[in-house]
Design an enzyme around this catalytic site. Structure first.
Site, PDB file in Angstrom:
ATOM      1  N   HIS A  72     -24.745  -9.425   2.219  1.00  0.00           N
ATOM      2  CA  HIS A  72     -24.673 -10.384   3.329  1.00  0.00           C
ATOM      3  C   HIS A  72     -25.124 -11.758   2.866  1.00  0.00           C
ATOM      4  CE1 HIS A  72     -24.626  -7.505   7.034  1.00  0.00           C
ATOM      5  NE2 HIS A  72     -23.782  -7.149   6.097  1.00  0.00           N
ATOM      6  N   TYR A 199     -29.480 -11.934  15.415  1.00  0.00           N
ATOM      7  CA  TYR A 199     -30.811 -11.994  16.018  1.00  0.00           C
ATOM      8  C   TYR A 199     -30.660 -12.817  17.295  1.00  0.00           C
ATOM      9  CZ  TYR A 199     -33.040 -10.291  11.719  1.00  0.00           C
ATOM     10  OH  TYR A 199     -33.429  -9.523  10.646  1.00  0.00           O
ATOM     11  N   PRO A 292     -41.295  -5.608  12.441  1.00  0.00           N
ATOM     12  CA  PRO A 292     -40.026  -5.474  11.706  1.00  0.00           C
ATOM     13  C   PRO A 292     -39.112  -6.702  11.715  1.00  0.00           C
ATOM     14  CG  PRO A 292     -39.959  -4.228  13.756  1.00  0.00           C
ATOM     15  CD  PRO A 292     -41.357  -4.719  13.606  1.00  0.00           C
ATOM     16  N   LYS A 296     -39.388  -7.291   6.387  1.00  0.00           N
ATOM     17  CA  LYS A 296     -40.181  -7.532   5.179  1.00  0.00           C
ATOM     18  C   LYS A 296     -40.935  -6.311   4.652  1.00  0.00           C
ATOM     19  CE  LYS A 296     -38.997 -11.497   4.320  1.00  0.00           C
ATOM     20  NZ  LYS A 296     -37.973 -11.476   3.328  1.00  0.00           N
ATOM     21  N   TYR A 382     -36.384 -15.376   4.347  1.00  0.00           N
ATOM     22  CA  TYR A 382     -35.645 -14.153   4.670  1.00  0.00           C
ATOM     23  C   TYR A 382     -35.040 -13.558   3.397  1.00  0.00           C
ATOM     24  CZ  TYR A 382     -32.912 -10.981   7.643  1.00  0.00           C
ATOM     25  OH  TYR A 382     -32.395  -9.875   8.259  1.00  0.00           O
TER      26      TYR A 382
HETATM   27  C1  PHB Z   1     -32.672  -2.663  10.407  1.00  0.00           C
HETATM   28  O1  PHB Z   1     -31.474  -2.656  10.094  1.00  0.00           O
HETATM   29  O2  PHB Z   1     -33.286  -1.624  10.662  1.00  0.00           O
HETATM   30  C2  PHB Z   1     -33.361  -3.969  10.511  1.00  0.00           C
HETATM   31  C3  PHB Z   1     -32.704  -5.119  10.127  1.00  0.00           C
HETATM   32  C4  PHB Z   1     -33.340  -6.338  10.241  1.00  0.00           C
HETATM   33  C5  PHB Z   1     -34.607  -6.411  10.746  1.00  0.00           C
HETATM   34  C6  PHB Z   1     -35.285  -5.257  11.094  1.00  0.00           C
HETATM   35  C7  PHB Z   1     -34.672  -4.025  10.980  1.00  0.00           C
HETATM   36  O3  PHB Z   1     -35.195  -7.624  10.884  1.00  0.00           O
END
Ligand code: PHB
Ligand code: APR
Length: 389
Positions: A72, A199, A292, A296, A382
């Site tokens: 990505h 997000y 989460p 990280k 990120y």
């Molecule tokens: C996930 O795919 O589980 C996931 C992806 C991004 C995040 C947290 C969890 O920020």
């Protein structure tokens, strides 16, 4: 039993550490309370930073990331009426891979098995002894019920936040933030409705559209602490995801599908320091927990053991303790950077119910999404800072 490094915990931190140590000519024994099947199947996060992928590739663990993982370039940030793409490659020259922690764990188990690594699963009563001495040891009850003693030069506490290792550091300083919301996560057998992660800030609460593969989606909703996953019907979950993720906005559609797993994750930030006491070294969730948002946790565990393996190889093979002495300070620089980033992403995206907070969040989101300086800050953190940052 005797080994050089007794590793407590067979999560990603413990298994990667044993792999890196073996490559550096240091032997270890791994102790794990759960079964091999359990640790190989646990559903966890799914994003690997640029430097995590580089490290895994450099030590022979990258083959399946390239074939099964998904590269990505960035993420989408959105709020009602607007969706912005942040291109990390363009902004920071680095990118991420979608590759589940479950898959990393399977790769590690296969690599350790190919190397005849000694791993004791389903152990109990694990206790650490004389960690301040040159002859520390670990006692435990093995799967068959026999009491065992494992003598070693060093103990690596990779046993997460519920294990005994972090309690074996006396007078440790701890820092904690508990958030007033949780994530309700689902796995669904449906192709993702997006090419990269979304997000989403929404007045009803945060939502995230992630994925595991071309046919499996992973989605999350902000919910109050204590929410029972069974209290939400599948229809209600998809309706709420559609609302928060902007179904119908500029023609975008969220495609629902069969839900195969539901769980609720509490969110907290936690840091314990120092990460070393005598001949006990902590790595991964044993020393720190991040919420989460920003994915990280796994990457931080990988970065810890990258440093720790080098330090232990130098200490045990070259009798050079310099890196071991610096390990806690070196690791903590990245720990606090990731702790800040995870806290920042979390507080920017989750609604608190306070209208002043909501306006500040929207203003911050707009700036991050539309200013190159703002977007670059998010992208650098990120996609991840170099190991050793
Ligand atoms: C996930 O795919 O589980 C996931 C992806 C991004 C995040 C947290 C969890 O920020
Ligand atoms: N003895 C032996 N093993 C133990 C004990 C114990 N007393 N207590 C816990 N464990 C094991 C757990 O069963 C688990 O398999 O330690 C392991 C710790 O693994 P993880 O929780 O996966 O932690 P870590 O390896 O540090 O990886 C960090 O995992 O939890 C996620 O979000 C976190 O993604 C991050 C990553």
């Amino acid at each position: 039993m005797r080994t050089q490094v007794a590793i407590i915990g067979a999560g990603p931190a413990g298994l990667l550490l044993s792999h890196l140590l073996a490559q550096g000519g240091v032997e270890s024994v791994v102790l794990e309370t759960r079964s091999e099947a359990y640790v190989a199947a646990r559903i966890r996060a799914g994003i690997l930073e640029h430097s995590s992928v580089e490290l895994l590739e450099a030590v022979g663990l990258g083959a399946r990331i390239r074939t099964e993982g998904d590269h990505h370039r960035g993420i989408y940030l959105q709020w009602p009426g607007e969706r912005h793409h942040l291109d990390f490659v363009d902004l920071a020259g680095r990118s991420v891979w979608v590759y589940g922690q479950t898959e990393v764990q399977k790769d590690l188990i296969a690599a350790r098995a190919a190397d005849d690594q000694e791993i004791h699963y389903e152990v109990s009563d694990v206790a650490l002894h004389e960690v301040e001495s040159d002859r520390p040891y670990v006692t435990f009850t093995d799967k068959s019920g026999s009491t065992q003693r494992l003598d070693c030069d060093v103990i690596a506490g990779c046993d997460g936040s519920f294990g005994p290792s972090r309690h074996a550091v006396p007078a440790a300083k701890t820092f904690e933030r508990v958030y007033p919301y949780s994530w309700f996560g689902i796995l669904a057998d449906v192709a993702p409705s997006t090419d990269e992660l979304i997000y989403a800030w929404h007045p009803n609460g945060f939502a995230l559209h992630s994925m595991r593969s071309a046919t499996v989606s992973r989605l999350y909703l902000q919910v109050p602490n204590g929410t029972d996953p069974e209290s939400w019907s599948d229809d209600r979950i998809w309706e709420e995801l559609a609302t928060r993720l902007g179904h119908g906005q500029n023609g975008w559609k969220l495609t629902p599908g069969p839900i195969t797993d539901k769980s609720v994750l509490p969110m907290r930030s936690y840091v314990q320091t120092p990460m070393r006491h005598g001949n006990l070294f902590l790595a991964g969730d044993a020393a720190h927990i991040v919420p989460p948002t920003g994915a990280k946790g796994l990457n931080l565990a990988i970065a810890d053991v990258a440093l720790l393996s080098k330090a232990l190889i130098a200490q045990l093979r070259e009798k050079n303790p310099a890196l071991a002495e610096r390990y806690s300070d070196d690791a903590q620089r990245r720990v606090w950077r990731c702790t800040h980033f995870s806290w920042w992403m979390t507080t920017m995206l989750h609604t608190s119910g306070d209208p002043f907070d909501a306006e500040l969040q929207l203003s911050q989101l707009r700036w991050v999404a539309t200013s190159r300086a703002g977007a670059t800050g998010l992208a650098e953190n990120y996609a991840g800072l170099p190991i050793g940052y």
